[in-house]
Design a protein around this motif. Structure first.
Motif, PDB file in Angstrom:
ATOM      1  N   LYS A 106      -3.545   7.706  -7.640  1.00  0.00           N
ATOM      2  CA  LYS A 106      -3.497   8.094  -6.224  1.00  0.00           C
ATOM      3  C   LYS A 106      -2.143   7.767  -5.599  1.00  0.00           C
ATOM      4  O   LYS A 106      -1.594   8.563  -4.818  1.00  0.00           O
ATOM      5  N   LEU A 107      -1.598   6.603  -5.950  1.00  0.00           N
ATOM      6  CA  LEU A 107      -0.281   6.239  -5.412  1.00  0.00           C
ATOM      7  C   LEU A 107       0.820   7.114  -6.002  1.00  0.00           C
ATOM      8  O   LEU A 107       1.755   7.512  -5.301  1.00  0.00           O
ATOM      9  N   ASP A 108       0.705   7.412  -7.297  1.00  0.00           N
ATOM     10  CA  ASP A 108       1.695   8.291  -7.924  1.00  0.00           C
ATOM     11  C   ASP A 108       1.662   9.691  -7.308  1.00  0.00           C
ATOM     12  O   ASP A 108       2.693  10.360  -7.185  1.00  0.00           O
ATOM     13  N   ALA A 109       0.467  10.125  -6.911  1.00  0.00           N
ATOM     14  CA  ALA A 109       0.336  11.437  -6.264  1.00  0.00           C
ATOM     15  C   ALA A 109       1.070  11.461  -4.922  1.00  0.00           C
ATOM     16  O   ALA A 109       1.473  12.532  -4.447  1.00  0.00           O
ATOM     17  N   TYR A 137     -11.734   1.530 -11.473  1.00  0.00           N
ATOM     18  CA  TYR A 137     -11.366   2.052 -12.789  1.00  0.00           C
ATOM     19  C   TYR A 137      -9.910   1.699 -13.089  1.00  0.00           C
ATOM     20  O   TYR A 137      -8.997   2.038 -12.337  1.00  0.00           O
ATOM     21  N   GLY A 138      -9.699   0.974 -14.188  1.00  0.00           N
ATOM     22  CA  GLY A 138      -8.358   0.552 -14.548  1.00  0.00           C
ATOM     23  C   GLY A 138      -7.987  -0.817 -14.019  1.00  0.00           C
ATOM     24  O   GLY A 138      -6.892  -1.311 -14.296  1.00  0.00           O
ATOM     25  N   LEU A 139      -8.892  -1.447 -13.264  1.00  0.00           N
ATOM     26  CA  LEU A 139      -8.712  -2.842 -12.874  1.00  0.00           C
ATOM     27  C   LEU A 139      -9.338  -3.702 -13.966  1.00  0.00           C
ATOM     28  O   LEU A 139     -10.508  -3.527 -14.301  1.00  0.00           O
ATOM     29  N   VAL A 140      -8.570  -4.606 -14.547  1.00  0.00           N
ATOM     30  CA  VAL A 140      -9.107  -5.465 -15.599  1.00  0.00           C
ATOM     31  C   VAL A 140     -10.185  -6.351 -14.985  1.00  0.00           C
ATOM     32  O   VAL A 140      -9.943  -7.082 -14.024  1.00  0.00           O
ATOM     33  N   ALA A 141     -11.401  -6.264 -15.524  1.00  0.00           N
ATOM     34  CA  ALA A 141     -12.566  -6.855 -14.874  1.00  0.00           C
ATOM     35  C   ALA A 141     -12.572  -8.372 -14.960  1.00  0.00           C
ATOM     36  O   ALA A 141     -12.301  -8.957 -16.002  1.00  0.00           O
ATOM     37  N   PHE A 142     -12.904  -9.005 -13.840  1.00  0.00           N
ATOM     38  CA  PHE A 142     -13.213 -10.426 -13.783  1.00  0.00           C
ATOM     39  C   PHE A 142     -14.715 -10.546 -13.537  1.00  0.00           C
ATOM     40  O   PHE A 142     -15.477 -10.877 -14.442  1.00  0.00           O
ATOM     41  N   ALA A 143     -15.168 -10.228 -12.322  1.00  0.00           N
ATOM     42  CA  ALA A 143     -16.599 -10.230 -12.001  1.00  0.00           C
ATOM     43  C   ALA A 143     -16.925  -8.880 -11.376  1.00  0.00           C
ATOM     44  O   ALA A 143     -16.586  -8.620 -10.218  1.00  0.00           O
ATOM     45  N   ASP A 196     -14.721   7.881  -6.992  1.00  0.00           N
ATOM     46  CA  ASP A 196     -14.124   8.151  -8.296  1.00  0.00           C
ATOM     47  C   ASP A 196     -15.237   8.239  -9.336  1.00  0.00           C
ATOM     48  O   ASP A 196     -15.976   7.282  -9.538  1.00  0.00           O
ATOM     49  N   ARG A 197     -15.334   9.359  -9.998  1.00  0.00           N
ATOM     50  CA  ARG A 197     -16.403   9.553 -10.983  1.00  0.00           C
ATOM     51  C   ARG A 197     -16.251   8.622 -12.190  1.00  0.00           C
ATOM     52  O   ARG A 197     -17.195   8.411 -12.950  1.00  0.00           O
ATOM     53  N   SER A 211     -18.426   3.129  -7.611  1.00  0.00           N
ATOM     54  CA  SER A 211     -17.648   3.730  -6.533  1.00  0.00           C
ATOM     55  C   SER A 211     -18.574   4.420  -5.535  1.00  0.00           C
ATOM     56  O   SER A 211     -19.501   5.126  -5.909  1.00  0.00           O
ATOM     57  N   SER A 212     -18.314   4.208  -4.250  1.00  0.00           N
ATOM     58  CA  SER A 212     -19.180   4.753  -3.203  1.00  0.00           C
ATOM     59  C   SER A 212     -18.836   6.207  -2.878  1.00  0.00           C
ATOM     60  O   SER A 212     -17.663   6.579  -2.841  1.00  0.00           O
ATOM     61  N   LYS A 213     -19.868   6.988  -2.609  1.00  0.00           N
ATOM     62  CA  LYS A 213     -19.678   8.368  -2.174  1.00  0.00           C
ATOM     63  C   LYS A 213     -19.574   8.473  -0.658  1.00  0.00           C
ATOM     64  O   LYS A 213     -19.499   9.576  -0.119  1.00  0.00           O
ATOM     65  N   ASN A 214     -19.593   7.318   0.014  1.00  0.00           N
ATOM     66  CA  ASN A 214     -19.393   7.313   1.459  1.00  0.00           C
ATOM     67  C   ASN A 214     -18.095   8.032   1.796  1.00  0.00           C
ATOM     68  O   ASN A 214     -17.062   7.764   1.179  1.00  0.00           O
ATOM     69  N   PRO A 215     -18.112   8.953   2.744  1.00  0.00           N
ATOM     70  CA  PRO A 215     -16.881   9.680   3.058  1.00  0.00           C
ATOM     71  C   PRO A 215     -15.791   8.741   3.567  1.00  0.00           C
ATOM     72  O   PRO A 215     -16.072   7.782   4.304  1.00  0.00           O
ATOM     73  N   THR A 216     -14.551   8.985   3.159  1.00  0.00           N
ATOM     74  CA  THR A 216     -13.437   8.180   3.669  1.00  0.00           C
ATOM     75  C   THR A 216     -13.048   8.722   5.045  1.00  0.00           C
ATOM     76  O   THR A 216     -13.455   9.814   5.438  1.00  0.00           O
ATOM     77  N   GLU A 217     -12.274   7.943   5.747  1.00  0.00           N
ATOM     78  CA  GLU A 217     -11.820   8.325   7.085  1.00  0.00           C
ATOM     79  C   GLU A 217     -10.357   7.966   7.200  1.00  0.00           C
ATOM     80  O   GLU A 217      -9.767   7.401   6.278  1.00  0.00           O
TER      81      GLU A 217
END
Length: 484
Positions: free
Chosen positions: A109-112, A200-206, A233-234, A239-245
């Protein structure tokens, strides 16, 4: 004028008007990193060549007049967020030479938006700690006082923003790891609602607590970054499907009639008086703006730290089982058989704090102890969430200290795990209840160290707490660290 000390939106105006170029801005940060980061030690990896190439590409977009809000803005990325082709170490010997073959969703997203990634910044090993002193590669210092810690685990992210070694940064927050270092380093840090930003792509801790979020000079800049990284993000099942604002929508909001809860437990035992006093002064500032202060109680707060460490360590022990030195990760040269190889690889690759939490997590999940420890922690998680729901029935947001004290000396608490864990008392409940919260500076102690306050909001109401933080910031006289 030092362009590296500007806020993101001011850089945006100068880039778009042609007053500066993306290359000039990037070069300014690179020179600054070379000059100051030897003392601050916020970066593990500096990607100078890639940054200058990205700046050229961003400049072409700017010239064409179709650039995104973060186009050409130099940013730092916490070293547990996967970056395609760039080392992602989690500040651990276990992943010292790991180069991901893909980008985390937030990086896509940041690269975009054509950001300029200056490099990867330090952290507590595998995000386990509150000081960035458990990093195997860069034990970051606090820009306000190099003898003190920057907080953690996103200490490199907060210190790099504070020292103007980047315009903004990404961190991750499992129990306060964005907000606590933001408070210690005198910057603004936002922990979004769980699920608001892809993991996705965050190395998991908890996995039930982790959340990526922004750190920047102020709340407005945090909102600009959150606009770029939020959304479903599928690839992430949580990840929440709540619409962003538009998270800048409530910048400049009127605080008149806003009901702010003041939970008494956050201002009592265990909280330094000078910290509590500065946050209560901020509460009075809101009152003068027309907000209504409502005293309330959160009885379960005294149990929050043990509940958090049981839940997070249990999840960590599962998530970190994949690092065995065979599939990937550090591989020991000592071992006569399969079991010895795994044992030695993990013993050599993990630091003491990570080992401690793996042991605690395995113990909590073991037969005979599961119900006594982990089961009770999960029940308490529901209790804490219910107490927050009750407060939000009467109030719009909650104001608390971010930390019980200001940043402490580097050798003060690091060798005392219990003392370190207790320092998370003000932040962990937000992660336990999956809520959003923002920390911003509200004062300074007698030694000139920043004091942070935290504004906690209802789920998916980041815009309101950003607006409230911005309203206070406009009344506040910020003091930059003298060493930079």
């Amino acid at each position: 004028m030092d362009i590296t000390k500007l806020k993101i939106r001011d850089m945006r105006k100068m880039l778009d008007s042609g007053e500066i170029s993306a290359s000039e801005l990037t070069q300014g940060y690179i020179e600054r990193i070379k000059k100051y980061d030897g003392n601050v030690k916020s970066y593990i990896t500096v990607t100078e060549e890639n940054a200058l190439e990205s700046a050229k590409a961003a400049q072409e977009k700017i010239k064409a007049g179709n650039c995104a809000p973060l186009c050409g803005i130099p940013m730092a990325i916490k070293d547990n967020i996967c970056t395609d082709g760039v080392k992602t170490t989690c500040a651990s010997k276990m992943l010292e030479n790991f180069i991901p073959p893909y980008n985390a969703t937030v990086m896509e997203k940041l690269d975009a938006q054509n950001i300029v990634m200056l490099g990867k910044v330090s952290m507590d090993e595998f995000a386990m700690g509150g000081s960035t002193q458990t990093s195997a590669f860069a034990k970051t210092k606090n820009p306000y006082d190099l003898n003190r810690v920057p907080g953690g685990s996103s200490g490199g992210s907060a210190a790099s923003v504070s020292a103007s070694l980047c315009a903004g940064a990404l961190g991750s927050d499992t129990g306060g790891s964005i907000r606590q270092p933001a408070a210690f380093c005198g910057v603004t840090g936002l922990k979004p609602t769980y699920g608001r930003v892809s993991r996705y792509g965050l190395v998991a801790f908890a996995s039930s607590l982790d959340q990526i979020g922004p750190l920047a000079k102020d709340a407005h800049d945090c909102a600009v970054i959150l606009n770029a990284i939020a959304g479903y993000d599928r690839h992430d099942g949580t990840s929440s499907k709540n619409p962003t604002e538009d998270f800048t929508a409530k910048i400049g909001m009127d605080m008149k009639g806003v009901k702010i809860a003041i939970p008494k437990e956050f201002y009592g035992e265990g909280i330094d008086k000078e910290v509590a006093d500065e946050v209560l002064k901020a509460a009075e500032t809101y009152k003068q703006m027309g907000a209504e202060l409502i005293e309330c109680s959160m009885p379960s707060l005294k149990y929050a730290v043990p509940a958090y460490y049981l839940i997070s360590s249990a999840e960590a022990s599962s998530n970190l089982s994949r690092y065995d030195g065979i599939k990937y990760g550090h591989r020991s040269e000592i071992g006569e058989n399969f079991n010895e190889l795994i044992c030695n690889s993990r013993a050599e690759g993990f630091g003491s704090e990570v080992k401690r939490r793996i042991l605690l997590g395995n113990y909590a999940l073991s037969s005979g102890y599961y119900d006594a420890y982990y089961g009770k922690a999960l029940a308490l998680r529901q209790k804490i969430s219910a107490e927050y729901d009750s407060i939000f029935e009467k109030c719009d947001m909650i104001l608390t200290p971010t930390t019980p004290s200001v940043a402490y000396n580097a050798d003060e608490n690091v060798s005392d795990p219990v003392k370190m864990y207790k320092a998370d008392i003000c932040t962990v409940t937000v992660n336990i209840a999956s809520l959003p919260a923002i920390s911003t500076t509200c004062g300074y102690n007698k030694d000139g160290m920043p004091v942070g306050m935290s504004i906690i909001g209802k789920k998916f109401d980041e815009a309101s707490i950003i607006g409230a933080a911005d309203a206070f910031e406009k009344t506040f006289a910020y003091k930059a660290p003298e060493m930079v």
